[in-house]
Design a protein around this motif. Structure first.
Motif, PDB file in Angstrom:
ATOM      1  N   ARG A 189       0.674  -1.199   0.014  1.00 61.22           N
ATOM      2  CA  ARG A 189       0.041   0.045   0.116  1.00 61.22           C
ATOM      3  C   ARG A 189       0.874   1.367  -0.047  1.00 61.22           C
ATOM      4  O   ARG A 189       0.540   2.304  -0.247  1.00 61.22           O
ATOM      5  CB  ARG A 189      -0.783   0.027   1.146  1.00 61.22           C
ATOM      6  CG  ARG A 189      -0.020  -0.050   2.325  1.00 61.22           C
ATOM      7  CD  ARG A 189      -0.895  -0.008   3.701  1.00 61.22           C
ATOM      8  NE  ARG A 189      -0.300   0.161   4.853  1.00 61.22           N
ATOM      9  CZ  ARG A 189      -0.522   0.285   6.106  1.00 61.22           C
ATOM     10  NH1 ARG A 189      -1.952   0.092   6.392  1.00 61.22           N
ATOM     11  NH2 ARG A 189       0.016   0.286   7.003  1.00 61.22           N
ATOM     12  N   ASP A 190       2.188   1.116   0.233  1.00 55.00           N
ATOM     13  CA  ASP A 190       3.089   2.244   0.335  1.00 55.00           C
ATOM     14  C   ASP A 190       3.656   2.378  -1.125  1.00 55.00           C
ATOM     15  O   ASP A 190       4.579   1.509  -1.291  1.00 55.00           O
ATOM     16  CB  ASP A 190       4.076   2.030   1.408  1.00 55.00           C
ATOM     17  CG  ASP A 190       4.974   2.984   1.711  1.00 55.00           C
ATOM     18  OD1 ASP A 190       5.252   3.973   0.853  1.00 55.00           O
ATOM     19  OD2 ASP A 190       5.838   2.980   2.831  1.00 55.00           O
ATOM     20  N   PRO A 191       3.451   3.572  -1.818  1.00 57.89           N
ATOM     21  CA  PRO A 191       4.281   3.689  -3.173  1.00 57.89           C
ATOM     22  C   PRO A 191       5.812   3.724  -2.642  1.00 57.89           C
ATOM     23  O   PRO A 191       6.513   3.308  -4.005  1.00 57.89           O
ATOM     24  CB  PRO A 191       3.778   5.126  -3.568  1.00 57.89           C
ATOM     25  CG  PRO A 191       2.738   5.515  -2.415  1.00 57.89           C
ATOM     26  CD  PRO A 191       2.782   4.705  -1.421  1.00 57.89           C
ATOM     27  N   GLN A 192       6.244   4.075  -1.549  1.00 53.75           N
ATOM     28  CA  GLN A 192       7.797   4.033  -1.519  1.00 53.75           C
ATOM     29  C   GLN A 192       8.254   2.355  -1.869  1.00 53.75           C
ATOM     30  O   GLN A 192       9.468   2.210  -2.377  1.00 53.75           O
ATOM     31  CB  GLN A 192       8.293   4.489  -0.341  1.00 53.75           C
ATOM     32  CG  GLN A 192       9.406   5.665  -0.442  1.00 53.75           C
ATOM     33  CD  GLN A 192       9.374   6.467   0.888  1.00 53.75           C
ATOM     34  OE1 GLN A 192       8.913   6.024   2.083  1.00 53.75           O
ATOM     35  NE2 GLN A 192       9.816   7.543   0.728  1.00 53.75           N
ATOM     36  N   ALA A 193       7.475   1.664  -1.182  1.00 62.84           N
ATOM     37  CA  ALA A 193       7.860   0.092  -1.316  1.00 62.84           C
ATOM     38  C   ALA A 193       7.700  -0.271  -2.542  1.00 62.84           C
ATOM     39  O   ALA A 193       8.498  -1.090  -3.060  1.00 62.84           O
ATOM     40  CB  ALA A 193       6.728  -0.502  -0.413  1.00 62.84           C
ATOM     41  N   LEU A 194       6.833   0.104  -3.496  1.00 63.29           N
ATOM     42  CA  LEU A 194       6.506  -0.458  -4.658  1.00 63.29           C
ATOM     43  C   LEU A 194       7.743   0.199  -5.735  1.00 63.29           C
ATOM     44  O   LEU A 194       8.409  -0.553  -6.513  1.00 63.29           O
ATOM     45  CB  LEU A 194       5.359   0.047  -5.423  1.00 63.29           C
ATOM     46  CG  LEU A 194       4.058  -0.429  -4.626  1.00 63.29           C
ATOM     47  CD1 LEU A 194       2.764   0.241  -5.283  1.00 63.29           C
ATOM     48  CD2 LEU A 194       4.156  -1.672  -4.694  1.00 63.29           C
ATOM     49  N   ALA A 195       8.188   1.523  -5.501  1.00 61.96           N
ATOM     50  CA  ALA A 195       9.220   2.058  -6.189  1.00 61.96           C
ATOM     51  C   ALA A 195      10.577   1.429  -5.653  1.00 61.96           C
ATOM     52  O   ALA A 195      11.408   0.846  -6.586  1.00 61.96           O
ATOM     53  CB  ALA A 195       9.594   3.420  -5.735  1.00 61.96           C
ATOM     54  N   ALA A 196      10.637   0.673  -4.601  1.00 59.40           N
ATOM     55  CA  ALA A 196      12.086   0.164  -4.099  1.00 59.40           C
ATOM     56  C   ALA A 196      11.988  -1.150  -4.801  1.00 59.40           C
ATOM     57  O   ALA A 196      13.035  -1.809  -5.085  1.00 59.40           O
ATOM     58  CB  ALA A 196      12.239   0.117  -2.385  1.00 59.40           C
ATOM     59  N   THR A 197      10.828  -2.034  -4.610  1.00 61.44           N
ATOM     60  CA  THR A 197      10.624  -3.369  -5.368  1.00 61.44           C
ATOM     61  C   THR A 197      11.159  -3.188  -6.782  1.00 61.44           C
ATOM     62  O   THR A 197      11.797  -3.872  -7.356  1.00 61.44           O
ATOM     63  CB  THR A 197       9.373  -4.004  -4.842  1.00 61.44           C
ATOM     64  OG1 THR A 197       9.338  -3.881  -3.618  1.00 61.44           O
ATOM     65  CG2 THR A 197       9.287  -5.089  -5.580  1.00 61.44           C
ATOM     66  N   THR A 198      10.690  -2.193  -7.330  1.00 61.11           N
ATOM     67  CA  THR A 198      10.888  -2.352  -8.882  1.00 61.11           C
ATOM     68  C   THR A 198      12.405  -1.889  -9.217  1.00 61.11           C
ATOM     69  O   THR A 198      13.000  -2.579  -9.975  1.00 61.11           O
ATOM     70  CB  THR A 198      10.043  -1.174  -9.806  1.00 61.11           C
ATOM     71  OG1 THR A 198       8.550  -1.533  -9.176  1.00 61.11           O
ATOM     72  CG2 THR A 198      10.312  -0.854 -10.940  1.00 61.11           C
ATOM     73  N   ALA A 199      13.044  -0.875  -8.382  1.00 62.43           N
ATOM     74  CA  ALA A 199      14.263  -0.637  -8.490  1.00 62.43           C
ATOM     75  C   ALA A 199      15.203  -1.836  -8.130  1.00 62.43           C
ATOM     76  O   ALA A 199      16.214  -1.905  -8.935  1.00 62.43           O
ATOM     77  CB  ALA A 199      14.786   0.542  -7.526  1.00 62.43           C
TER      78      ALA A 199
END
Ligand SMILES: C[S@@+](CC[C@H](N)C(=O)[O-])C[C@H]1O[C@@H](n2cnc3c(N)ncnc32)[C@H](O)[C@@H]1O
Length: 293
Positions: A189-199
């Motif tokens: 639910r946290d956009p920062q987590a999604l960005a980290a996972t993709t990176a």
């Protein structure tokens, strides 16, 4: 070159005002640290709850501000008659980032599976190395709840198609991909987590991981493996959703659970899965089971 560090214990009601006052005095940084042993676990995105009692730590250039001026500023902010225990320390200049990076070491997280921060090499010949640096999203591999999930994944069988619910840094998704998963959907639910996972997937040249918000999870998808390392209240609420995503015979692991919460979790998942305790570290346990056919 050196710095002047001030540390003072305050209640959460005064913390913000004192932080602002110290910034007005030229603080180069202001940090809030726990004063007791009460944890603030998993705040919702955008929330920054504070401990009831905390230590405020601020750093100054001693050429610009003196200890006595800081004492006066603290007294003026807290108000007359309030005694605060102020501690001053001289901090020598260092390459802090360099020192932190140098302190990071490869971490073995399962049979032949390693988390290797930048600049380190996998110590095991033929071992699987996941490139991952500590960042803003949870999941460096050191926390017991993550470590237990990694070990459970590494134990096999291969994850097939996996759902990583509450992916944080994406560490479990990366591990699943390295262990042979054909597809991994990483949800947070946290956009920062999604960005980290993709990176992190990109940094490891992994292209079978898709990161998305919970509401974007494709409706018809069913998974061979579901892993969720979230706190127990959320896991109880998510029981129908997570079980509804498992293929018949698929396996589920729940982490982020304290031993004292096991019974409530077992009861919530009982309509679909008989959960058993597969691992324990300190007070944390990992519950796992298979979806009934
Ligand atoms: C403890 S971290 C786990 C991170 C990583 N999977 C690991 O094992 O280290 C929990 C993550 O779940 C996310 N989360 C918490 N509640 C959630 C919910 N209801 N739906 C989706 N994500 C959630 C948080 O944002 C956080 O990134």
């Amino acid at each position: 070159m050196h710095w002047l560090q001030l540390e003072v214990q305050v209640g959460s009601a005064d913390a913000e005002a004192l932080g602002e006052a110290l910034q007005a005095m030229g603080a180069l940084s202001v940090d809030y640290l726990a004063a007791g042993d009460r944890s603030v676990l998993e705040p919702a995105p955008g929330e920054t709850p504070l401990w009831p009692e905390l230590r405020l730590r601020a750093l100054f250039d001693p050429a610009r501000v003196a200890e006595d001026e800081l004492r006066l500023a603290v007294a003026a902010t807290l108000g007359a008659g309030r005694q605060a225990d102020l501690q001053f320390r001289r901090i020598e200049e260092r390459d802090w980032l360099g020192a932190f990076r140098a302190s990071l070491q490869p971490l073995r997280v399962g049979e032949g599976l390693w988390i290797c921060p930048s600049g380190t090499r996998c110590p095991e010949a033929g071992g699987i190395a996941l490139r991952l640096d500590p960042g803003l999203a949870f999941g460096s591999g050191e926390h017991p709840t993550t470590a237990m999930c990694l070990e459970w994944l590494a134990e096999g069988p291969t994850p097939g198609r996996m759902l990583d619910y509450g992916c944080g840094s994406g560490i479990l998704a990366l591990a699943a991909a390295a262990l042979g998963a054909v597809e991994v959907v990483a949800v947070d639910r946290d956009p920062q987590a999604l960005a980290a996972t993709t990176a992190n997937a990109g940094a490891n040249d992994i292209d079978c991981i898709r990161a998305c918000r919970p509401e974007a999870l494709p409706g018809a998808l069913r998974f061979d493996t579901v892993v969720a390392n979230i706190l127990s209240d959320a896991l109880i609420e998510l029981a129908p959703l997570l079980c509804g995503r498992l293929a018949p015979g698929g396996r589920l692991a729940l982490s982020g659970v304290l031993a004292s919460q096991a019974e409530a979790l077992r009861a919530a998942y009982a309509p679909w899965i008989e959960l058993s305790e597969r691992r324990q570290r300190n007070d944390w346990i990992l519950l796992a089971g298979f979806m009934r056919d």
